[in-house]
Design an enzyme around this catalytic site. Structure first.
Site, short mmCIF file in Angstrom:
data_model
loop_
_atom_site.label_atom_id
_atom_site.label_comp_id
_atom_site.label_asym_id
_atom_site.label_seq_id
_atom_site.Cartn_x
_atom_site.Cartn_y
_atom_site.Cartn_z
N ARG A 102 0.92 -1.06 -0.05
CA ARG A 102 -0.01 0.04 0.01
C ARG A 102 1.14 1.27 0.04
NH1 ARG A 102 -5.21 1.67 3.69
NH2 ARG A 102 -6.24 0.21 2.32
N HIS A 129 -7.82 1.08 -6.12
CA HIS A 129 -7.98 0.07 -4.87
C HIS A 129 -8.62 -1.09 -5.14
CE1 HIS A 129 -7.82 -0.94 -1.00
NE2 HIS A 129 -8.74 0.04 -0.52
N GLN A 132 -10.11 -3.87 -2.63
CA GLN A 132 -11.28 -3.25 -2.27
C GLN A 132 -12.63 -3.59 -2.86
OE1 GLN A 132 -12.16 -1.37 0.69
NE2 GLN A 132 -14.26 -1.85 0.01
N ASP A 219 -17.36 7.25 -0.72
CA ASP A 219 -16.06 7.32 -0.15
C ASP A 219 -15.62 8.59 0.54
OD1 ASP A 219 -13.58 6.58 0.88
OD2 ASP A 219 -12.58 6.44 -1.26
N CYS A 259 -16.46 1.83 1.59
CA CYS A 259 -15.20 0.90 1.83
C CYS A 259 -14.61 1.33 3.09
CB CYS A 259 -14.24 1.69 0.73
SG CYS A 259 -13.48 3.42 0.78
N ARG A 287 -13.70 -8.28 3.07
CA ARG A 287 -12.24 -8.02 2.39
C ARG A 287 -11.56 -9.21 2.75
NH1 ARG A 287 -10.60 -2.58 2.47
NH2 ARG A 287 -8.63 -3.68 1.14
N1 CP Z 1 -11.13 0.44 2.98
C1 CP Z 1 -9.84 0.30 3.39
O1 CP Z 1 -8.79 0.00 2.35
O2 CP Z 1 -9.58 0.39 4.58
P1 CP Z 1 -8.30 0.68 5.41
O3 CP Z 1 -7.81 1.73 4.86
O4 CP Z 1 -8.65 0.39 6.95
O5 CP Z 1 -7.22 -0.62 5.07
N1 NVA Z 2 -10.04 6.96 -1.06
C1 NVA Z 2 -9.50 6.41 0.30
C2 NVA Z 2 -9.84 5.01 0.41
C3 NVA Z 2 -9.49 4.58 1.95
C4 NVA Z 2 -9.59 3.17 2.10
C5 NVA Z 2 -8.04 6.78 0.63
O1 NVA Z 2 -7.13 6.77 -0.46
O2 NVA Z 2 -7.69 7.45 1.68
#
Ligand code: CP
Ligand code: NVA
Length: 305
Positions: A102, A129, A132, A219, A259, A287
């Site tokens: 990530r 993502h 997700q 989101d 999400c 997930r």
């Molecule tokens: N939705 C999601 O990716 O959650 P986290 O940021 O907690 O991993």
């Molecule tokens: N769009 C958000 C998603 C988090 C799971 C971010 O990138 O922070």
């Protein structure tokens, strides 16, 4: 499937296989049937951004599959002190069977995969993502029952989640409509591809986008890395809240997906969130099942090489 970097790289069949595998792994877990399919396999999880769901779902997923997972914060590993992505890949491939990452730049994930002989999984970048969205499509199938002729509507920022949702919906045959403020539309190349390959619509009018939807998705207005823009974004996105007035134009049976984490009172009204909490937390649970499916498929496919 050699890596899991973005949904554009997957065929429709790959996506359906992952969803069905996720549903099967969920059934086994619910029936308390052990499924150590990845016994003795090791997953490394590189994180340059915060996470609750992605981290726990991949780690517990790997443990329940009989393997082991190791959390690697870029604050603690040499990558964060300037060791190259290529050298990091060439070291980690000697210890591990899978790498999840990530981070900010999609190009860093692609570079890691390029230099690594083991499969790499994208656990979120600024661009997309994809893990997700496998869980989201699985949740959609569980609640709505099918994909063809169904409609998902995304309201808010045309961000990483929106980009992956567009690709995931088009590849599974779901019609997708989005409402985003001008200047905050999703990736142009993804929108152009979607227009040419399925039922895609984008507007600035959330009521128009949500009409007769089977699922409404939202989101946060400021993603990780955009913290300095929060106050300005609150003004830009003010009218893009998912609330009960909006839900009235969607199908009566419409589910709400998010999400998470959620900023209640911003992109989603608190009462709407609570009325749809079952779906939203099922989506979060999925997930776990979806990420197990991704890991199993990558290891199975790499054994065929
Ligand atoms: N939705 C999601 O990716 O959650 P986290 O940021 O907690 O991993
Ligand atoms: N769009 C958000 C998603 C988090 C799971 C971010 O990138 O922070």
């Amino acid at each position: 499937m050699q890596d899991f970097l973005k949904l554009q790289d997957l065929t429709s069949l790959d996506i359906h296989t992952l969803i069905d595998k996720g549903i099967e792994l969920k059934r086994l877990r619910n029936a308390k049937v052990a499924h150590p399919i990845l016994k003795n396999k090791n997953l490394g999880m590189i994180f340059s951004k915060s996470s609750t769901r992605t981290r726990v779902a991949f780690e517990i997923g790997m443990v329940e599959l009989g393997g082991h997972a190791i959390f690697l914060s870029t604050n603690d590993i040499q990558l964060g002190r300037g060791e190259s992505i290529a050298d990091t890949a060439r070291v980690l491939e000697r210890y591990l069977d899978l790498i999840m990452i990530r981070t900010f730049k999609q190009s860093d994930v692609e570079e890691l995969a390029l230099h690594s002989s083991i499969p790499v999984i994208n656990g979120l970048t600024d661009y997309c993502h994809p893990s997700q969205v496998i869980a989201d499509l699985m949740t959609f199938k569980e609640y709505v029952g099918s994909y063809d002729g169904k409609k998902l509507c995304y309201i808010g920022d045309g961000n990483n989640v929106a980009n992956s949702l567009i690709v995931g919906c088009i590849k599974t045959g779901i019609a997708i409509s989005l409402a985003c403020p001008a200047g905050h539309y999703p990736d142009t190349a993804i929108m152009d591809w979607a227009k040419a390959n399925g039922a895609f619509k984008i507007t600035e009018d959330k009521f128009d986008a949500a009409k007769d939807a089977d699922a409404i998705y939202t989101d946060v207005w400021a993603s990780m890395g955009q913290e300095s823009e929060i106050e300005n974004r609150k003004k830009i996105f003010k009218s893009y809240c998912v609330d009960e007035k909006l839900m009235k134009v969607a199908k009566k049976s419409s589910i709400v997906l998010h999400c998470l984490p959620a900023h209640k009172g911003e992109e989603i009204a608190e009462d709407t969130f609570e009325l749809h909490a079952k779906e939203i937390f099922d989506e979060a649970e999925n997930r776990l099942h979806a990420h197990k499916a991704i890991m199993v498929k990558l290891i199975e496919d790499s054994a065929l090489d």
